[in-house]
Scaffold this active site. Structure first.
Site, PDB file in Angstrom:
ATOM      1  N   HIS A   1      -3.401   7.086   2.797  1.00  0.00           N
ATOM      2  CA  HIS A   1      -3.811   5.776   2.278  1.00  0.00           C
ATOM      3  C   HIS A   1      -5.185   5.451   2.860  1.00  0.00           C
ATOM      4  O   HIS A   1      -5.421   5.573   4.058  1.00  0.00           O
ATOM      5  CB  HIS A   1      -2.773   4.723   2.678  1.00  0.00           C
ATOM      6  CG  HIS A   1      -3.210   3.327   2.412  1.00  0.00           C
ATOM      7  ND1 HIS A   1      -3.839   2.949   1.235  1.00  0.00           N
ATOM      8  CD2 HIS A   1      -3.122   2.193   3.164  1.00  0.00           C
ATOM      9  CE1 HIS A   1      -4.114   1.658   1.287  1.00  0.00           C
ATOM     10  NE2 HIS A   1      -3.702   1.174   2.439  1.00  0.00           N
TER      11      HIS A   1
ATOM     12  N   ASN B   1     -10.265  -0.289   0.589  1.00  0.00           N
ATOM     13  CA  ASN B   1      -8.806  -0.191   0.544  1.00  0.00           C
ATOM     14  C   ASN B   1      -8.324  -0.760  -0.792  1.00  0.00           C
ATOM     15  O   ASN B   1      -8.417  -1.960  -1.023  1.00  0.00           O
ATOM     16  CB  ASN B   1      -8.226  -0.979   1.723  1.00  0.00           C
ATOM     17  CG  ASN B   1      -6.711  -0.977   1.740  1.00  0.00           C
ATOM     18  OD1 ASN B   1      -6.068  -0.547   0.785  1.00  0.00           O
ATOM     19  ND2 ASN B   1      -6.136  -1.462   2.823  1.00  0.00           N
TER      20      ASN B   1
ATOM     21  N   CYS C   1       0.812  -1.224   0.000  1.00  0.00           N
ATOM     22  CA  CYS C   1       0.000   0.000   0.000  1.00  0.00           C
ATOM     23  C   CYS C   1       0.844   1.273   0.000  1.00  0.00           C
ATOM     24  O   CYS C   1       0.321   2.357  -0.244  1.00  0.00           O
ATOM     25  CB  CYS C   1      -0.957   0.005   1.178  1.00  0.00           C
ATOM     26  SG  CYS C   1      -1.917  -1.497   1.298  1.00  0.00           S
TER      27      CYS C   1
HETATM   28  O1  UT7 Z   1      -3.474  -1.403   3.695  1.00  0.00           O
HETATM   29  C1  UT7 Z   1      -3.116  -2.087   4.846  1.00  0.00           C
HETATM   30  C2  UT7 Z   1      -4.098  -3.190   5.069  1.00  0.00           C
HETATM   31  N1  UT7 Z   1      -4.584  -3.434   6.359  1.00  0.00           N
HETATM   32  C3  UT7 Z   1      -5.170  -2.565   7.202  1.00  0.00           C
HETATM   33  O2  UT7 Z   1      -5.207  -1.400   7.046  1.00  0.00           O
HETATM   34  C4  UT7 Z   1      -5.822  -3.189   8.396  1.00  0.00           C
HETATM   35  C5  UT7 Z   1      -5.600  -2.457   9.678  1.00  0.00           C
HETATM   36  N2  UT7 Z   1      -6.491  -2.971  10.669  1.00  0.00           N
HETATM   37  C6  UT7 Z   1      -7.788  -2.623  10.720  1.00  0.00           C
HETATM   38  O3  UT7 Z   1      -8.251  -1.835   9.943  1.00  0.00           O
HETATM   39  C7  UT7 Z   1      -8.644  -3.213  11.839  1.00  0.00           C
HETATM   40  O4  UT7 Z   1      -7.829  -3.920  12.728  1.00  0.00           O
HETATM   41  C8  UT7 Z   1      -9.766  -4.130  11.300  1.00  0.00           C
HETATM   42  C9  UT7 Z   1     -10.803  -3.309  10.569  1.00  0.00           C
HETATM   43  C10 UT7 Z   1      -9.209  -5.187  10.365  1.00  0.00           C
HETATM   44  C11 UT7 Z   1     -10.449  -4.835  12.468  1.00  0.00           C
HETATM   45  O5  UT7 Z   1     -10.956  -3.878  13.370  1.00  0.00           O
HETATM   46  P1  UT7 Z   1     -10.668  -4.032  14.939  1.00  0.00           P
HETATM   47  O6  UT7 Z   1     -11.392  -2.939  15.600  1.00  0.00           O
HETATM   48  O7  UT7 Z   1      -9.185  -4.100  15.118  1.00  0.00           O
HETATM   49  O8  UT7 Z   1     -11.367  -5.394  15.255  1.00  0.00           O
HETATM   50  P2  UT7 Z   1     -10.726  -6.716  15.858  1.00  0.00           P
HETATM   51  O9  UT7 Z   1      -9.808  -7.350  14.869  1.00  0.00           O
HETATM   52  O10 UT7 Z   1     -10.190  -6.401  17.208  1.00  0.00           O
HETATM   53  O11 UT7 Z   1     -12.009  -7.597  15.993  1.00  0.00           O
HETATM   54  C12 UT7 Z   1     -13.070  -7.271  16.869  1.00  0.00           C
HETATM   55  C13 UT7 Z   1     -14.173  -8.313  16.730  1.00  0.00           C
HETATM   56  C14 UT7 Z   1     -13.641  -9.739  16.790  1.00  0.00           C
HETATM   57  O12 UT7 Z   1     -14.573 -10.503  17.514  1.00  0.00           O
HETATM   58  P3  UT7 Z   1     -14.306 -10.904  19.035  1.00  0.00           P
HETATM   59  O13 UT7 Z   1     -13.032 -11.682  19.020  1.00  0.00           O
HETATM   60  O14 UT7 Z   1     -14.194  -9.607  19.781  1.00  0.00           O
HETATM   61  O15 UT7 Z   1     -15.513 -11.705  19.386  1.00  0.00           O
HETATM   62  C15 UT7 Z   1     -13.642 -10.174  15.344  1.00  0.00           C
HETATM   63  O16 UT7 Z   1     -13.792 -11.562  15.207  1.00  0.00           O
HETATM   64  O17 UT7 Z   1     -14.805  -8.177  15.451  1.00  0.00           O
HETATM   65  C16 UT7 Z   1     -14.831  -9.446  14.793  1.00  0.00           C
HETATM   66  N3  UT7 Z   1     -14.754  -9.242  13.356  1.00  0.00           N
HETATM   67  C17 UT7 Z   1     -15.846  -9.037  12.589  1.00  0.00           C
HETATM   68  N4  UT7 Z   1     -17.154  -8.971  12.900  1.00  0.00           N
HETATM   69  C18 UT7 Z   1     -18.013  -8.731  11.902  1.00  0.00           C
HETATM   70  C19 UT7 Z   1     -13.669  -9.191  12.552  1.00  0.00           C
HETATM   71  N5  UT7 Z   1     -14.026  -8.960  11.295  1.00  0.00           N
HETATM   72  C20 UT7 Z   1     -15.371  -8.850  11.284  1.00  0.00           C
HETATM   73  C21 UT7 Z   1     -16.326  -8.604  10.276  1.00  0.00           C
HETATM   74  N6  UT7 Z   1     -17.614  -8.534  10.639  1.00  0.00           N
HETATM   75  N7  UT7 Z   1     -15.979  -8.404   8.990  1.00  0.00           N
END
Ligand code: UT7
Length: 310
Positions: free
Chosen positions: A235, A265, A112
């Site tokens: 980004h 993204n 990215c």
């Molecule tokens: O260009 C570079 C590419 N990558 C990025 O920019 C990613 C950077 N990271 C992020 O943007 C965030 O970490 C995410 C959007 C990927 C995730 O957000 P978060 O606030 O960090 O959520 P998390 O990973 O801590 O997950 C929270 C909860 C989890 O459930 P539990 O364990 O709390 O029960 C996940 O399993 O949300 C759950 N979860 C979802 N729920 C519904 C993860 N993905 C999803 C989903 N829909 N798509």
């Protein structure tokens, strides 16, 4: 010799995939996606459109926007992690389609942050007087390396392309400063096996820190202060990460580009796609100071402070 952008163009696939569409495929919700990422929908390329096609469509627009022909281009740099195939490069495929017979061509992979790496590489050739017109393209067909059964990643990404023609510009304009960096220790947090594998939490923490630091760093390197910044083009990964960098620069909301809601993204193409959008809206004018900043798999990062105009 200062290197700046003299022409720009983008291509976005027509097909829109909404969060509601994804609710039918994986265990997710529109509410979760919007609050955690800011994404409402993304564009997905059809099977008959590959990365080089999107790159070509964007490149044609950029060259025409620069008032040049393909034969004026001396180097083509394509930033992508989703090439049609490992080789030939996307840059060579685009060169052939454009008829850019005078151009050298290569791809670079910095995920990215790729467009930042591409622009800085172009700048080096232009500053030394080696090449005059360099075409830099950011393009991704992330849909082909997305696991549509993995809700951690399937909701985040989209396809698209944007291209910029870079060339010498008048004194005081163009790239004022840049920062590029990498930390291979973090390679394990974001990579492609067959599909994209991501430790979202770790990437998030890294991104929030690095986006802010790199943005501040290029402002200082350019001898400017936060008050001099007219527009921030981060980004477009996640609105929460973007907001953190905006707040670090103490910029009002309307001075930050936001296209993540519409396109998701799109990795190396997200910064130039957003740049085109702001130019079309008239939000970026000659002599505005624009800060672009990106981060990605590698881990990589890159930022540029640029004074807009030829
Ligand atoms: O260009 C570079 C590419 N990558 C990025 O920019 C990613 C950077 N990271 C992020 O943007 C965030 O970490 C995410 C959007 C990927 C995730 O957000 P978060 O606030 O960090 O959520 P998390 O990973 O801590 O997950 C929270 C909860 C989890 O459930 P539990 O364990 O709390 O029960 C996940 O399993 O949300 C759950 N979860 C979802 N729920 C519904 C993860 N993905 C999803 C989903 N829909 N798509």
């Amino acid at each position: 010799m200062n290197a700046g952008i003299i022409g720009i163009g983008r291509y976005l696939p027509e097909k829109i995939v909404t969060n509601a569409d994804l609710e039918k495929i994986v265990d997710t919700s529109d509410e979760w996606i919007q609050t955690r990422t800011g994404i409402k929908e993304r564009r997905i390329a059809s099977d008959d459109i590959d990365t080089s096609d999107m790159a070509f469509f964007a490149a044609e627009k950029a060259i025409s926007n620069a008032g040049l022909t393909a034969l004026d281009i001396e180097l083509i740099i394509v930033a992508t992690v989703t090439p049609d195939s490992p080789f030939p490069s996307v840059a060579c495929l685009v060169q052939e389609r454009l008829g850019a017979n005078n151009a050298a061509a290569m791809d670079i992979g910095a995920a990215c942050a790729g467009f930042m790496y591409g622009m800085v590489t172009a700048q080096q050739f232009i500053q030394t007087g080696t090449y005059k017109n360099v075409l830099v393209i950011g393009v991704e067909k992330l849909s082909k390396i997305t696991d549509w059964n993995d809700r951690n990643t399937a909701v985040l990404f989209g396809d698209g392309a944007a291209a910029a023609v870079m060339a010498p510009v008048s004194k005081g304009r163009g790239i004022l400063s840049f920062e590029l960096g990498a930390d291979g220790v973090g390679a394990k947090h974001l990579y492609q096996d067959e599909y994209i594998i991501m430790n979202g939490r770790e990437v998030f923490k890294f991104a929030v820190r690095q986006m802010g630091e790199s943005a501040v760093s290029v402002i200082e390197k350019a001898g400017l202060t936060k008050d001099d910044v007219d527009f921030l083009v981060p980004h477009q990964a996640n609105i929460r990460i973007m907001e953190a960098s905006r707040q670090r620069l103490e910029l009002p909301e309307e001075k930050m580009s936001k296209t993540v809601d519409k396109y998701g993204n799109t990795s190396s193409s997200s910064i130039p796609i957003a740049l085109v959008e702001e130019l079309e809206k008239g939000n970026i004018k000659d002599d505005d100071v624009v800060v672009m900043v990106g981060f990605g798999g590698g881990l990589t990062w890159g930022a540029i402070a640029l004074k807009w105009g030829k």
